[in-house]
Design an enzyme around this catalytic site. Sequence first.
Site, PDB file in Angstrom:
ATOM      1  N   LYS A  34      -8.078   2.778   8.452  1.00 21.03           N
ATOM      2  CA  LYS A  34      -8.446   1.606   7.696  1.00 21.03           C
ATOM      3  C   LYS A  34      -9.881   1.174   8.335  1.00 21.03           C
ATOM      4  O   LYS A  34      -9.950   1.159   9.727  1.00 21.03           O
ATOM      5  CB  LYS A  34      -7.283   0.504   8.081  1.00 21.03           C
TER       6      LYS A  34
ATOM      7  N   HIS B  59      -3.739  -1.005  14.010  1.00 22.88           N
ATOM      8  CA  HIS B  59      -4.159  -2.529  13.649  1.00 22.88           C
ATOM      9  C   HIS B  59      -5.167  -2.752  14.477  1.00 22.88           C
ATOM     10  O   HIS B  59      -5.288  -2.432  15.680  1.00 22.88           O
ATOM     11  CB  HIS B  59      -2.648  -3.337  14.326  1.00 22.88           C
TER      12      HIS B  59
ATOM     13  N   HIS C 205       5.623   2.219   2.842  1.00 22.54           N
ATOM     14  CA  HIS C 205       4.910   1.193   3.730  1.00 22.54           C
ATOM     15  C   HIS C 205       6.261   0.553   4.415  1.00 22.54           C
ATOM     16  O   HIS C 205       6.213  -0.037   5.538  1.00 22.54           O
ATOM     17  CB  HIS C 205       4.284   0.325   2.652  1.00 22.54           C
TER      18      HIS C 205
ATOM     19  N   TYR D 183       5.552  -8.056  14.439  1.00 23.93           N
ATOM     20  CA  TYR D 183       6.987  -7.489  14.312  1.00 23.93           C
ATOM     21  C   TYR D 183       7.845  -8.046  15.440  1.00 23.93           C
ATOM     22  O   TYR D 183       9.024  -7.442  15.443  1.00 23.93           O
ATOM     23  CB  TYR D 183       6.502  -5.905  14.686  1.00 23.93           C
TER      24      TYR D 183
END
Length: 284
Positions: free
Chosen positions: A170, A260, A234, A269
């Site tokens: 990403k 991340h 996902h 989480y």
Amino acid sequence: MDVAKQFSSYLKQENKTENTVQGYTSGIRQYIKWFEGSYDRKLTKLYRQNILEYISYLKNVKMLNAKSINHKISSLAKFNEFLIQKGSQQDQVILKTDMIKVQTVYASPTQIVELDVKKFLQSVLEDNNKRNYAIATLLAYTGVRISEALSIKMNDFNLQTGECIIRSGKGGKQRIVLLNSKVLSAIKDYLIDRKTYSTAHESPYLFISKKREKLDRTVVNRIFKSYSNVITPHQLRHFFCTNAIEKGFSIHEVANQAGHSNIHTTLLYTNPNQLQLKNKMELL
């Protein structure tokens, strides 16, 4: 070439991920369909009043949630930028204030537990498709995104060191993810089968199909749905993050593995999920 295809090409030239290109282009096609259906004319530029009407339509007619609406607004903002660069428009008609403010949800997004994943993987294993099992195992035990998994090339991983380079992360970021023995075993088994695929010699990608040199994510979604109505690619990513933290990984270790960019994403989480929160509410 229609304007949506031109927009798609523009995004690709900006090195946007395949996911972003598909998502933004789809959002613009939906707006064009609404505009032309509402006003019986071709779209040539964006008007502020039309944008406000469209947002109202998404809220009150389509009843979409804030996250979905904000994604469509982001698509339109990028499309507005494209039209200005193209010379079809001079003004920016989408404002930052158009985005709907959403209170951050602090519940864990993980909706499945380890037993669910084990049952799912066993179903895939017993179906005797080595490729599908390798994909599912990779997602469950590395935390990579499905788009990242399908972009892995044959020279990106090392079975001896148990490492894999994710080149299409990403935001265009690269990272190295670690492969445990379960993943390595599944990939090794698949690589034997891969040689029988007609596209194996031409394709540089790890995951291929009988007809295509690169497996498509829509195909993977369809495969997953044939095994479960709950577990998606996902959801396996979410499961990895929760499972890793429960097994003793630090927040930073999980963030590095999952890619991340914001540590607060990983911190989610550590919290109970929505169902666990509801159960706790009943204790009050």
